[in-house]
Design a protein around this motif. Structure first.
Motif, PDB file in Angstrom:
ATOM      1  N   ARG A  99     -17.109  -6.154 -33.294  1.00 49.82           N
ATOM      2  CA  ARG A  99     -17.422  -5.073 -32.356  1.00 49.82           C
ATOM      3  C   ARG A  99     -16.605  -3.818 -32.632  1.00 49.82           C
ATOM      4  O   ARG A  99     -17.062  -2.709 -32.391  1.00 49.82           O
ATOM      5  CB  ARG A  99     -17.090  -5.535 -30.944  1.00 49.82           C
ATOM      6  N   THR A 102     -18.421  -2.197 -35.901  1.00 50.40           N
ATOM      7  CA  THR A 102     -19.868  -1.963 -35.973  1.00 50.40           C
ATOM      8  C   THR A 102     -20.268  -0.576 -35.516  1.00 50.40           C
ATOM      9  O   THR A 102     -21.134   0.060 -36.098  1.00 50.40           O
ATOM     10  CB  THR A 102     -20.634  -2.993 -35.133  1.00 50.40           C
ATOM     11  N   ARG A 103     -19.612  -0.076 -34.491  1.00 52.17           N
ATOM     12  CA  ARG A 103     -20.007   1.216 -33.930  1.00 52.17           C
ATOM     13  C   ARG A 103     -19.853   2.339 -34.951  1.00 52.17           C
ATOM     14  O   ARG A 103     -20.534   3.352 -34.887  1.00 52.17           O
ATOM     15  CB  ARG A 103     -19.184   1.535 -32.672  1.00 52.17           C
ATOM     16  N   THR A 106     -23.152   2.162 -37.784  1.00 59.92           N
ATOM     17  CA  THR A 106     -24.579   2.119 -37.461  1.00 59.92           C
ATOM     18  C   THR A 106     -25.344   3.112 -38.333  1.00 59.92           C
ATOM     19  O   THR A 106     -24.768   4.047 -38.883  1.00 59.92           O
ATOM     20  CB  THR A 106     -24.843   2.489 -35.990  1.00 59.92           C
ATOM     21  N   ALA A 107     -26.655   2.903 -38.446  1.00 60.92           N
ATOM     22  CA  ALA A 107     -27.502   3.789 -39.258  1.00 60.92           C
ATOM     23  C   ALA A 107     -27.354   5.236 -38.795  1.00 60.92           C
ATOM     24  O   ALA A 107     -27.278   6.169 -39.594  1.00 60.92           O
ATOM     25  CB  ALA A 107     -28.953   3.337 -39.164  1.00 60.92           C
ATOM     26  N   HIS A 344     -26.964 -12.328 -44.296  1.00 60.61           N
ATOM     27  CA  HIS A 344     -27.853 -12.556 -43.153  1.00 60.61           C
ATOM     28  C   HIS A 344     -27.046 -13.230 -42.046  1.00 60.61           C
ATOM     29  O   HIS A 344     -26.052 -13.899 -42.324  1.00 60.61           O
ATOM     30  CB  HIS A 344     -29.019 -13.455 -43.567  1.00 60.61           C
ATOM     31  N   GLY A 345     -27.443 -13.002 -40.806  1.00 61.49           N
ATOM     32  CA  GLY A 345     -26.757 -13.666 -39.703  1.00 61.49           C
ATOM     33  C   GLY A 345     -25.550 -12.878 -39.219  1.00 61.49           C
ATOM     34  O   GLY A 345     -25.402 -11.696 -39.501  1.00 61.49           O
ATOM     35  N   ALA A 346     -24.670 -13.576 -38.541  1.00 67.67           N
ATOM     36  CA  ALA A 346     -23.547 -12.909 -37.866  1.00 67.67           C
ATOM     37  C   ALA A 346     -22.630 -12.156 -38.830  1.00 67.67           C
ATOM     38  O   ALA A 346     -21.986 -11.194 -38.439  1.00 67.67           O
ATOM     39  CB  ALA A 346     -22.745 -13.919 -37.056  1.00 67.67           C
ATOM     40  N   TYR A 348     -23.625 -10.588 -41.609  1.00 68.36           N
ATOM     41  CA  TYR A 348     -24.358  -9.562 -42.359  1.00 68.36           C
ATOM     42  C   TYR A 348     -23.439  -8.386 -42.616  1.00 68.36           C
ATOM     43  O   TYR A 348     -22.708  -7.950 -41.731  1.00 68.36           O
ATOM     44  CB  TYR A 348     -25.579  -9.135 -41.539  1.00 68.36           C
TER      45      TYR A 348
ATOM     46  N   ILE B  31     -33.989  -4.568 -38.624  1.00 73.95           N
ATOM     47  CA  ILE B  31     -34.091  -4.806 -40.068  1.00 73.95           C
ATOM     48  C   ILE B  31     -33.966  -6.294 -40.407  1.00 73.95           C
ATOM     49  O   ILE B  31     -33.852  -6.669 -41.561  1.00 73.95           O
ATOM     50  CB  ILE B  31     -33.015  -4.026 -40.873  1.00 73.95           C
ATOM     51  N   GLY B  32     -33.963  -7.133 -39.370  1.00 79.65           N
ATOM     52  CA  GLY B  32     -33.943  -8.567 -39.613  1.00 79.65           C
ATOM     53  C   GLY B  32     -32.640  -9.076 -40.188  1.00 79.65           C
ATOM     54  O   GLY B  32     -32.623 -10.059 -40.928  1.00 79.65           O
ATOM     55  N   SER B  33     -31.513  -8.457 -39.838  1.00 75.11           N
ATOM     56  CA  SER B  33     -30.228  -8.911 -40.372  1.00 75.11           C
ATOM     57  C   SER B  33     -29.843 -10.273 -39.826  1.00 75.11           C
ATOM     58  O   SER B  33     -29.014 -10.955 -40.413  1.00 75.11           O
ATOM     59  CB  SER B  33     -29.116  -7.906 -40.049  1.00 75.11           C
ATOM     60  N   GLY B  34     -30.401 -10.624 -38.676  1.00 79.00           N
ATOM     61  CA  GLY B  34     -30.088 -11.941 -38.107  1.00 79.00           C
ATOM     62  C   GLY B  34     -28.769 -11.990 -37.376  1.00 79.00           C
ATOM     63  O   GLY B  34     -28.325 -13.051 -36.930  1.00 79.00           O
ATOM     64  N   MET B  35     -28.121 -10.835 -37.200  1.00 78.04           N
ATOM     65  CA  MET B  35     -26.817 -10.832 -36.550  1.00 78.04           C
ATOM     66  C   MET B  35     -26.897 -11.295 -35.114  1.00 78.04           C
ATOM     67  O   MET B  35     -26.038 -12.034 -34.640  1.00 78.04           O
ATOM     68  CB  MET B  35     -26.240  -9.432 -36.596  1.00 78.04           C
ATOM     69  N   ASP B  69     -23.821  -4.548 -29.201  1.00 83.78           N
ATOM     70  CA  ASP B  69     -22.836  -3.701 -29.882  1.00 83.78           C
ATOM     71  C   ASP B  69     -22.880  -3.917 -31.383  1.00 83.78           C
ATOM     72  O   ASP B  69     -22.646  -2.995 -32.156  1.00 83.78           O
ATOM     73  CB  ASP B  69     -21.415  -4.045 -29.397  1.00 83.78           C
ATOM     74  N   ASN B  70     -23.133  -5.146 -31.803  1.00 84.95           N
ATOM     75  CA  ASN B  70     -23.030  -5.496 -33.216  1.00 84.95           C
ATOM     76  C   ASN B  70     -24.309  -5.271 -34.007  1.00 84.95           C
ATOM     77  O   ASN B  70     -24.330  -5.485 -35.214  1.00 84.95           O
ATOM     78  CB  ASN B  70     -22.579  -6.960 -33.356  1.00 84.95           C
ATOM     79  N   CYS B  71     -25.380  -4.865 -33.361  1.00 84.80           N
ATOM     80  CA  CYS B  71     -26.614  -4.625 -34.111  1.00 84.80           C
ATOM     81  C   CYS B  71     -26.474  -3.358 -34.949  1.00 84.80           C
ATOM     82  O   CYS B  71     -26.185  -2.294 -34.418  1.00 84.80           O
ATOM     83  CB  CYS B  71     -27.795  -4.458 -33.160  1.00 84.80           C
ATOM     84  N   PRO B  72     -26.644  -3.474 -36.281  1.00 84.78           N
ATOM     85  CA  PRO B  72     -26.437  -2.300 -37.135  1.00 84.78           C
ATOM     86  C   PRO B  72     -27.450  -1.186 -36.890  1.00 84.78           C
ATOM     87  O   PRO B  72     -27.194  -0.032 -37.246  1.00 84.78           O
ATOM     88  CB  PRO B  72     -26.577  -2.851 -38.551  1.00 84.78           C
ATOM     89  N   MET B  73     -28.576  -1.500 -36.286  1.00 89.42           N
ATOM     90  CA  MET B  73     -29.611  -0.492 -36.062  1.00 89.42           C
ATOM     91  C   MET B  73     -29.686  -0.036 -34.611  1.00 89.42           C
ATOM     92  O   MET B  73     -30.544   0.765 -34.264  1.00 89.42           O
ATOM     93  CB  MET B  73     -30.989  -1.044 -36.484  1.00 89.42           C
ATOM     94  N   GLU B  74     -28.769  -0.577 -33.773  1.00 89.40           N
ATOM     95  CA  GLU B  74     -28.811  -0.274 -32.328  1.00 89.40           C
ATOM     96  C   GLU B  74     -30.197  -0.549 -31.764  1.00 89.40           C
ATOM     97  O   GLU B  74     -30.723   0.214 -30.945  1.00 89.40           O
ATOM     98  CB  GLU B  74     -28.410   1.195 -32.084  1.00 89.40           C
ATOM     99  N   PRO B  89     -25.571  -0.824 -26.279  1.00 90.57           N
ATOM    100  CA  PRO B  89     -24.300  -0.682 -27.002  1.00 90.57           C
ATOM    101  C   PRO B  89     -23.378   0.370 -26.387  1.00 90.57           C
ATOM    102  O   PRO B  89     -23.842   1.308 -25.752  1.00 90.57           O
ATOM    103  CB  PRO B  89     -24.738  -0.280 -28.412  1.00 90.57           C
TER     104      PRO B  89
END
Lengths: 400, 91
Positions: A99, A102-103, A106-107, A344-346, A348, B31-35, B69-74, B89
């Motif tokens: 956490r 990540t902020r 982001t894209a 992939h997954g947590a 990534y 984007i299907g990162s699976g996080m 919070d952890n999603c790279p694409m929000e 987030p």
């Protein structure tokens, strides 16, 4: 009744040449998708090679990363993994650490860095081409670009890069260093960051390192050791990998002239092209530490017991014909491309958006400004890194 | 019973009138990162390669906020049902 014991194959499957993938994995995908392997240290493990199984394991919370820390589990290197940070953590610690970073990655946030990244790329290319007709792309461009970007982001003085470069090398190229050297470099890197952290306690900064120090001091969100570990992970992860891929991308494109021409003619293809090159090129070996099952798991008809170690082969997944049409073909216009190049997954890759942006900027700059770029070294003379964590040419002499 | 993604289902009992959190996921940004499914499998699965919240309304849980919070694409948005305040987030 005869019991047929499945073969146990020695792993890694060596030698790994250039940017090739071991020929045996194609057969394993087809005939033995979950197979037994023997590691140089720590015993036997499972190897997973099909795309959907690799993805399932990576997303499955029943597999632990933390269980390999300081444990005599099946592994490639003599020393067990130490408490090196976020890659070897499980929830809730992993989630907490994740956490914090990540902020920043982001894209949306990464787009804000694009203009500055372009500036850096332009400056490096200016310096590389000034009064010269050939250069080592690695030293002149591929390595400095992501290093400067991550340094600015973190708040590490770029001028200090010789101090951390050896340490970062050690982290990413563990096979090139003896265990003692590795530990020594890690200590030096920790000391380097401890000093930067101390500076920020005296005078707070608004870079990422400053934000992490604040998160520790004001909110108690991470320990001192986690703080230094995280900084090291971000620095090492933030430049060696991207630098390696810039070089690998250019090398690969120069060896696929038709695809290179397609890209030159249609630069809008760049984002998809970056993803396809991520799929096509095996940057590392696939996965350099095991995942440990914390309870029994059924996978592709195989019963994995609690405590068993599993290695997932990411690059095998990326070439799986059950997921990708013509997987051995480099197709920069490939539309369906859910590749595993960032994992992939947590776990990534937290820097994936940043990496993609840097790769796009790097390729666009090189392709636009060096229309007659070519290799200036014989294929046989290219020296390949011994590391299996970040593979590729050590140097890439090009001319234009 | 699951509501459609992004829309709350009606409360089934009085006990559910305490403000829960709404979960919305933007599958086109994903984007299907699976996080999310990897770190918060209670709240997310992956369907056809993209995020699929298991429920559109849940009791407050920091694991859920962490996944957003952890999603790279929000792509995941968590809001307080009663006020519409964004929980995650973090800005």
């Amino acid at each position: 009744m005869t019991t047929i014991t499945p073969p146990v194959r020695s792993f890694p499957f060596l030698p790994l040449e250039r940017l090739d993938i071991e020929p045996i994995v194609a057969e394993l995908r087809r005939a033995e998708p979950v197979s037994r392997i023997q590691l140089p240290y720590g015993g036997e493990a499972w190897l997973v090679t099909r795309y959907r199984d690799v993805k399932d394991v990576l997303a499955d919370a029943r597999f632990s990363r933390a269980a390999v820390v300081n444990a005599d589990v099946p592994r490639r290197q003599p020393l067990p993994v130490g408490p090196e940070g976020i890659m070897y953590m499980d929830p809730p610690d992993h989630t907490r650490m994740r956490r914090l970073i990540t902020r920043v990655f982001t894209a949306r946030r990464v787009q804000e860095l694009r203009a500055r990244t372009q500036q850096i790329a332009d400056g490096l290319l200016n310096r590389m081409t000034r009064g010269a007709s050939r250069a080592d792309l690695v030293e002149a461009f591929a390595l400095p670009l992501p290093t400067m970007v991550i340094c600015e982001l973190l708040g590490v003085p770029f001028g200090d890069r010789e101090s951390f470069r050896r340490g970062a090398d050690a982290l990413m190229s563990s096979h090139d260093f003896t265990p003692d050297e590795y530990v020594q470099e890690l200590r030096a890197l920790s000391a380097f960051f401890a000093e930067l952290v101390a500076q920020r306690r005296r005078r707070p900064t608004d870079d990422l390192l400053g934000a992490l120090v604040q998160a520790r001091d004001e909110k108690g969100r991470l320990s001192e050791m986690e703080l230094v570990s995280l900084a090291i992970t971000l620095l090492a992860g933030g430049h060696e990998t991207t630098a390696g891929q810039i070089t690998n991308f250019v090398y690969t494109l120069l060896r696929h002239p038709a695809e290179l021409a397609t890209l030159r003619a249609a630069p809008d293809l760049l984002p998809g092209a970056v993803d396809e090159l991520m799929r096509y090129i095996p940057l590392g070996s696939g996965h350099h530490a095991a995942l440990i099952a914390t309870e029994p798991v059924e996978l592709a008809g195989v019963s994995i017991a609690a405590g068993d170690a599993v290695f997932v082969h990411i690059h095998s997944g990326n070439k799986d014909p059950e997921e990708f049409t013509e997987p051995e073909r480099l197709d920069l216009t490939r539309a369906y491309n859910p590749h595993l190049g960032f994992g992939h997954g947590a776990h990534y890759c937290p820097g994936a958006q940043l990496a993609k942006m840097e790769l796009q900027v790097a390729l666009r700059t090189i392709l636009t400004r060096l229309p007659s770029l070519r290799l200036d070294v014989d294929e046989d003379a290219i020296q390949w890194k011994a590391s299996m964590v970040v593979r590729g040419p050590r140097h890439l002499w090009v001319s234009w | 019973m699951e509501g459609q993604y992004g829309r709350p289902r009606p409360p089934a009992s009085v006990g559910e009138l305490v403000s829960g959190w709404l979960v919305a996921a933007d599958r086109s940004a994903c984007i299907g990162s699976g996080m999310c499914a990897g770190s918060a499998p209670r709240y997310f699965s992956i369907v056809d390669g993209k995020v699929a919240p298991r429920s559109a309304e849940v009791a407050p849980d920091d694991d859920l906020a962490a996944a957003a919070d952890n999603c790279p694409m929000e792509a995941i948005l968590v809001t307080e049902r009663d006020t519409g305040t964004v929980v995650a987030p973090e800005p």
